[in-house]
Design a protein around this motif. Structure first.
Motif, mmCIF file in Angstrom:
data_model
loop_
_atom_site.group_PDB
_atom_site.id
_atom_site.type_symbol
_atom_site.label_atom_id
_atom_site.label_comp_id
_atom_site.label_asym_id
_atom_site.label_seq_id
_atom_site.Cartn_x
_atom_site.Cartn_y
_atom_site.Cartn_z
ATOM 1 N N ASP A 1 0.825 -1.216 0.000
ATOM 2 C CA ASP A 1 0.000 0.000 0.000
ATOM 3 C C ASP A 1 0.857 1.265 0.000
ATOM 4 N N SER A 2 2.009 1.177 0.654
ATOM 5 C CA SER A 2 2.865 2.355 0.802
ATOM 6 C C SER A 2 3.472 2.824 -0.513
ATOM 7 N N VAL A 3 3.472 1.959 -1.535
ATOM 8 C CA VAL A 3 4.100 2.348 -2.806
ATOM 9 C C VAL A 3 3.126 2.317 -3.982
ATOM 10 N N LYS A 4 1.890 1.911 -3.746
ATOM 11 C CA LYS A 4 0.904 1.859 -4.831
ATOM 12 C C LYS A 4 0.742 3.214 -5.485
ATOM 13 N N GLY A 5 0.713 3.205 -6.806
ATOM 14 C CA GLY A 5 0.561 4.444 -7.559
ATOM 15 C C GLY A 5 1.867 5.162 -7.812
ATOM 16 N N ARG A 6 2.928 4.740 -7.150
ATOM 17 C CA ARG A 6 4.240 5.375 -7.329
ATOM 18 C C ARG A 6 5.263 4.434 -7.946
ATOM 19 N N PHE A 7 5.165 3.155 -7.639
ATOM 20 C CA PHE A 7 6.123 2.162 -8.141
ATOM 21 C C PHE A 7 5.441 1.296 -9.191
ATOM 22 N N THR A 8 6.210 0.890 -10.186
ATOM 23 C CA THR A 8 5.759 -0.116 -11.137
ATOM 24 C C THR A 8 6.835 -1.180 -11.265
ATOM 25 N N ILE A 9 6.425 -2.364 -11.678
ATOM 26 C CA ILE A 9 7.364 -3.481 -11.831
ATOM 27 C C ILE A 9 7.151 -4.092 -13.201
ATOM 28 N N SER A 10 8.242 -4.512 -13.821
ATOM 29 C CA SER A 10 8.150 -5.120 -15.138
ATOM 30 C C SER A 10 9.244 -6.166 -15.275
ATOM 31 N N ARG A 11 9.087 -7.043 -16.245
ATOM 32 C CA ARG A 11 10.107 -8.061 -16.452
ATOM 33 C C ARG A 11 10.421 -8.175 -17.935
ATOM 34 N N ASP A 12 11.658 -8.544 -18.199
ATOM 35 C CA ASP A 12 12.135 -8.805 -19.555
ATOM 36 C C ASP A 12 12.618 -10.252 -19.552
ATOM 37 N N ILE A 13 11.753 -11.129 -20.049
ATOM 38 C CA ILE A 13 12.076 -12.558 -20.000
ATOM 39 C C ILE A 13 13.333 -12.854 -20.817
ATOM 40 N N ALA A 14 13.480 -12.198 -21.951
ATOM 41 C CA ALA A 14 14.635 -12.454 -22.825
ATOM 42 C C ALA A 14 15.941 -12.121 -22.111
ATOM 43 N N LYS A 15 15.898 -11.069 -21.278
ATOM 44 C CA LYS A 15 17.104 -10.661 -20.556
ATOM 45 C C LYS A 15 17.157 -11.260 -19.151
ATOM 46 N N ASN A 16 16.089 -11.994 -18.779
ATOM 47 C CA ASN A 16 16.024 -12.578 -17.434
ATOM 48 C C ASN A 16 16.202 -11.509 -16.352
ATOM 49 N N THR A 17 15.499 -10.395 -16.549
ATOM 50 C CA THR A 17 15.652 -9.226 -15.688
ATOM 51 C C THR A 17 14.286 -8.692 -15.268
ATOM 52 N N VAL A 18 14.237 -8.185 -14.042
ATOM 53 C CA VAL A 18 13.043 -7.508 -13.538
ATOM 54 C C VAL A 18 13.434 -6.102 -13.117
ATOM 55 N N ASN A 19 12.608 -5.142 -13.475
ATOM 56 C CA ASN A 19 12.863 -3.745 -13.132
ATOM 57 C C ASN A 19 11.800 -3.210 -12.191
ATOM 58 N N LEU A 20 12.238 -2.383 -11.258
ATOM 59 C CA LEU A 20 11.329 -1.698 -10.349
ATOM 60 C C LEU A 20 11.486 -0.200 -10.588
ATOM 61 N N MET B 1 10.631 3.440 -9.638
ATOM 62 C CA MET B 1 10.172 4.130 -8.432
ATOM 63 C C MET B 1 10.055 5.621 -8.720
ATOM 64 N N ASN B 2 8.845 6.132 -8.660
ATOM 65 C CA ASN B 2 8.581 7.548 -8.913
ATOM 66 C C ASN B 2 8.073 8.230 -7.652
ATOM 67 N N SER B 3 8.097 9.544 -7.669
ATOM 68 C CA SER B 3 7.593 10.339 -6.540
ATOM 69 C C SER B 3 8.172 9.839 -5.218
ATOM 70 N N LEU B 4 9.469 9.657 -5.216
ATOM 71 C CA LEU B 4 10.118 9.075 -4.037
ATOM 72 C C LEU B 4 10.031 9.996 -2.829
ATOM 73 N N LYS B 5 9.920 9.359 -1.669
ATOM 74 C CA LYS B 5 9.793 10.066 -0.392
ATOM 75 C C LYS B 5 10.961 9.674 0.516
ATOM 76 N N PRO B 6 11.293 10.499 1.480
ATOM 77 C CA PRO B 6 12.370 10.126 2.408
ATOM 78 C C PRO B 6 12.121 8.781 3.088
ATOM 79 N N GLU B 7 10.869 8.438 3.314
ATOM 80 C CA GLU B 7 10.575 7.157 3.970
ATOM 81 C C GLU B 7 10.786 5.954 3.061
ATOM 82 N N ASP B 8 11.101 6.191 1.801
ATOM 83 C CA ASP B 8 11.471 5.099 0.894
ATOM 84 C C ASP B 8 12.946 4.726 1.037
ATOM 85 N N THR B 9 13.683 5.483 1.819
ATOM 86 C CA THR B 9 15.102 5.197 2.025
ATOM 87 C C THR B 9 15.276 3.842 2.685
#
Length: 122
Positions: A62-81, A83-91
């Protein structure tokens, strides 16, 4: 040998963005879901997001909904996160981890990366 390597952490001002990447080797993201966790000093590790291997469905705390997105690239075997609208509490140190299914319980994950530091500060 199964391995996860995170990258993309750093220092960013409040309101800024960062993209974390998690590169998997030794196993396929076709069979493992990838979760992101974070741990701030003096706090317990908490689940942030997860992307399902079977459906591609994404889950967010809930703390990151609407600000973070996650995606994956199967060909590269990689997942990306992204993070937008970052807050100090995301540290925190951010970790990616692999499990057969998404879960907010860290003990259900089989493989872990070494972590990458994210600091949100002006």
């Amino acid at each position: 040998q199964e391995q996860l390597v995170e990258s993309g952490g750093g220092l960013v001002q409040p309101g800024g963005s960062l993209r974390l990447s998690c590169a998997a080797s030794g196993f396929s993201l076709d069979y493992y879901s990838i979760g992101w966790f974070r741990q701030a000093p003096g706090k317990e590790r908490e689940g942030v997001s997860c992307i399902s291997s079977s459906t591609g469905s994404a889950y967010f705390a809930d703390s990151v909904k609407g600000r973070f997105t996650i995606s994956r690239d199967i060909a590269k075997n990689t997942v990306n996160l992204q993070m937008n609208s970052l807050k100090p509490e995301d540290t925190a140190v951010y970790y990616c981890a692999a499990a057969p299914v998404c879960s907010s319980v860290s003990a259900r994950y089989d493989y872990w990366g070494q972590g990458t530091q994210v600091t949100v500060s002006s």
